[in-house]
Design a protein around this motif. Structure first.
Motif, PDB file in Angstrom:
ATOM      1  N   TYR A 278       0.831  -1.209   0.000  1.00 15.61           N
ATOM      2  CA  TYR A 278       0.000   0.000   0.000  1.00 15.61           C
ATOM      3  C   TYR A 278       0.864   1.258   0.000  1.00 15.61           C
ATOM      4  N   GLY A 279       0.589   2.147  -0.928  1.00 17.35           N
ATOM      5  CA  GLY A 279       1.306   3.418  -0.999  1.00 17.35           C
ATOM      6  C   GLY A 279       2.466   3.384  -1.987  1.00 17.35           C
ATOM      7  N   ARG A 280       2.886   4.579  -2.394  1.00 22.28           N
ATOM      8  CA  ARG A 280       3.917   4.708  -3.428  1.00 22.28           C
ATOM      9  C   ARG A 280       5.230   4.018  -3.034  1.00 22.28           C
ATOM     10  N   GLY A 281       5.700   4.229  -1.807  1.00 22.51           N
ATOM     11  CA  GLY A 281       6.982   3.671  -1.386  1.00 22.51           C
ATOM     12  C   GLY A 281       6.984   2.151  -1.458  1.00 22.51           C
ATOM     13  N   ALA A 282       5.936   1.538  -0.929  1.00 22.20           N
ATOM     14  CA  ALA A 282       5.851   0.073  -0.951  1.00 22.20           C
ATOM     15  C   ALA A 282       5.722  -0.435  -2.385  1.00 22.20           C
ATOM     16  N   TYR A 283       4.939   0.256  -3.187  1.00 19.99           N
ATOM     17  CA  TYR A 283       4.748  -0.140  -4.584  1.00 19.99           C
ATOM     18  C   TYR A 283       6.077  -0.137  -5.345  1.00 19.99           C
ATOM     19  N   GLU A 284       6.832   0.917  -5.184  1.00 14.64           N
ATOM     20  CA  GLU A 284       8.083   1.023  -5.924  1.00 14.64           C
ATOM     21  C   GLU A 284       9.092  -0.025  -5.474  1.00 14.64           C
ATOM     22  N   LYS A 285       9.096  -0.385  -4.186  1.00 15.48           N
ATOM     23  CA  LYS A 285       9.980  -1.450  -3.704  1.00 15.48           C
ATOM     24  C   LYS A 285       9.609  -2.787  -4.328  1.00 15.48           C
ATOM     25  N   VAL A 286       8.304  -3.051  -4.457  1.00 20.35           N
ATOM     26  CA  VAL A 286       7.863  -4.306  -5.063  1.00 20.35           C
ATOM     27  C   VAL A 286       8.280  -4.375  -6.535  1.00 20.35           C
ATOM     28  N   ILE A 287       8.065  -3.309  -7.266  1.00 20.26           N
ATOM     29  CA  ILE A 287       8.405  -3.290  -8.690  1.00 20.26           C
ATOM     30  C   ILE A 287       9.903  -3.535  -8.881  1.00 20.26           C
ATOM     31  N   LYS A 288      10.721  -2.862  -8.087  1.00 15.30           N
ATOM     32  CA  LYS A 288      12.177  -3.049  -8.187  1.00 15.30           C
ATOM     33  C   LYS A 288      12.573  -4.456  -7.733  1.00 15.30           C
ATOM     34  N   GLY A 289      11.948  -4.932  -6.656  1.00 17.85           N
ATOM     35  CA  GLY A 289      12.270  -6.256  -6.138  1.00 17.85           C
ATOM     36  C   GLY A 289      11.953  -7.364  -7.125  1.00 17.85           C
ATOM     37  N   PHE A 290      10.914  -7.156  -7.931  1.00 19.80           N
ATOM     38  CA  PHE A 290      10.516  -8.150  -8.920  1.00 19.80           C
ATOM     39  C   PHE A 290      11.251  -7.950 -10.254  1.00 19.80           C
ATOM     40  N   GLY A 291      12.096  -6.913 -10.315  1.00 19.16           N
ATOM     41  CA  GLY A 291      12.860  -6.672 -11.538  1.00 19.16           C
ATOM     42  C   GLY A 291      12.026  -6.123 -12.664  1.00 19.16           C
TER      43      GLY A 291
END
Length: 429
Positions: A278-291
């Motif tokens: 939830y939220g921009r910070g968490a979203y961006e971490k997921v996208i980067k983490g998944f490559g």
């Protein structure tokens, strides 16, 4: 002068081990099954001396007879009883004072010796009891009523106050049930009755506040804790957004409809992972983490609103998450998620939880001897955890009437002969 009037109050603990922050508090419990007994259990786990009154003619607390039953030879008892009745004393007494007048003297003597009385019998007047009577016997008494819809002194319509209530009904009445399930299917209720436990926790909270008031003023009071209102209190923003904007939240199924990735995803080995970002910070971490390409799958375009999720790009991203989890085992996926500090959990069964080294190292599993089975059992330990005055199990759940004789003679000053004379009359047996 009645016998109870001559009786001198004996301080707690008289029967239990001295430990915990609630040592010195005596709780009298008139309750069965979950909510009120759980409130008493929370107090007994942290040192309160709890005397559970059980009606002998009906086999005591209904929780004793729930299924499945755990067996040891010919002996058997419910798992619920083993977990939630620990640290308590069992006193068999017919508490219908209209039906068995001889019980009144014993009951009022117990009230005089109690600091707290918890009940979930709902209609206590039919038993010949009322709050005023008990506060006259013990002006410092904290009375806690646990019910579905409330008690008359706090308002409400008699037609509803008198309604029977169980946890699933409270889920429906409060609005909670409407939000559970899938949008294209009927609502359902949580199978594990969290409202019973939730209302028990609200009851304990009220009791501790009332005991604080007693310490300052010497005056007891009455608490009204309900299943329905406990659910209502944890409904987050549902009532404010309805009252102010006319917005009624609806069922979303296993995925959120306003942000992603969030929901339950199947894995390669047939397990499931619940992921929330939830939220921009968490979203961006997921996208980067998944490559994945953050520039392509930006928060605004693919993950941060209902419109973004419903767009072609948002649906494409959701599909990528599904494919990712289906190509990994649950352990592989959760390791990646945890290593990238992303919020996710594998959906576990009891075996998974009890074998998890993290919860073992937090000492969440305790062993003690169940008094009915006369064997050592394993149960969940304590929450919350206290650094200086931790919870403790000094004894497993009691046999029916295990402590009646000791309480009658040591707390209420009955002689052995007087106890013997009461037997066979439907008072204590």
């Amino acid at each position: 002068m009645e016998r109870w009037e001559k009786l001198e109050k004996k301080p707690a603990p008289l029967f239990t081990k001295e430990f915990g922050p609630l040592s010195g508090i005596r709780v009298l419990l008139n309750g069965s099954v979950v909510a009120a007994p759980f409130a008493a259990t929370m107090m007994s786990d942290f040192g309160a001396e709890v005397i559970a009154l059980e009606r002998p003619k009906v086999g005591g607390d209904t929780a004793r007879h729930q299924v499945p039953q755990i067996k040891n030879g010919e002996k058997h008892i419910s798992g619920s009883w083993m977990q939630n009745a620990r640290n308590k004393l069992s006193f068999t007494l017919e508490t219908n004072l209209k039906k068995v007048p001889e019980s009144k003297e014993i009951f009022l003597s117990l009230i005089k010796n109690a600091d707290v009385w918890i009940e979930n019998m709902v209609w206590i007047e039919k038993l010949g009891l009322n709050d005023q009577m008990l506060l006259e016997v013990n002006p410092k008494l904290v009375i806690c009523h646990v019910s579905g819809f409330g008690t008359p002194a706090f308002g409400g319509q008699p037609r509803h106050l008198n309604r029977a209530c169980y946890d699933p009904l409270a889920q429906a009445e409060s609005g909670w049930c409407l939000l559970q399930g899938f949008p294209d299917k009927p609502p359902y209720y949580a199978q594990q009755y969290i409202g019973d436990y939730l209302s028990g926790l609200f009851a304990v909270n009220g009791i501790l506040m009332a005991l604080r008031h007693v310490a300052h003023t010497g005056k007891g009071q009455v608490i009204d804790a309900t299943l329905c209102e406990s659910y209502m209190r944890v409904m987050d923003d549902n009532f404010t957004i309805w009252g102010e904007a006319g917005i009624q939240k609806q069922r979303q199924g296993i995925k959120q409809n306003t942000y992603q990735p969030a929901g339950i995803f199947a894995t390669k080995d047939g397990k499931y992972i619940n992921l929330g970002a939830y939220g921009r910070g968490a979203y961006e971490k997921v996208i980067k983490g998944f490559g994945l390409d953050l520039e392509k799958y930006s928060y605004e375009a693919a993950g941060g609103s209902k419109e973004a999720l419903e767009s072609d790009l948002g649906k494409e991203l959701d599909k990528k998450f599904e494919e990712y989890f289906l190509s990994h085992t649950a352990q592989e996926a959760i390791d990646i998620l945890i290593d990238n500090n992303l919020g996710a959990s594998v959906i576990k069964d009891c075996k998974d939880v009890m074998e998890d080294e993290h919860w073992k190292e937090r000492n969440d599993w305790v062993t003690y001897e169940d008094q009915t089975l006369e064997k050592e059992i394993t149960a969940f330990g304590f929450a919350p955890k206290l650094s200086e005055t931790p919870g403790e199990v000094w004894r497993g759940a009691p046999r029916l009437g295990q402590d009646t004789y000791d309480i009658m003679t040591k707390l209420l000053d009955y002689t052995p002969e007087e106890v013997e004379a009461l037997k066979g009359k439907g008072v204590i047996d």
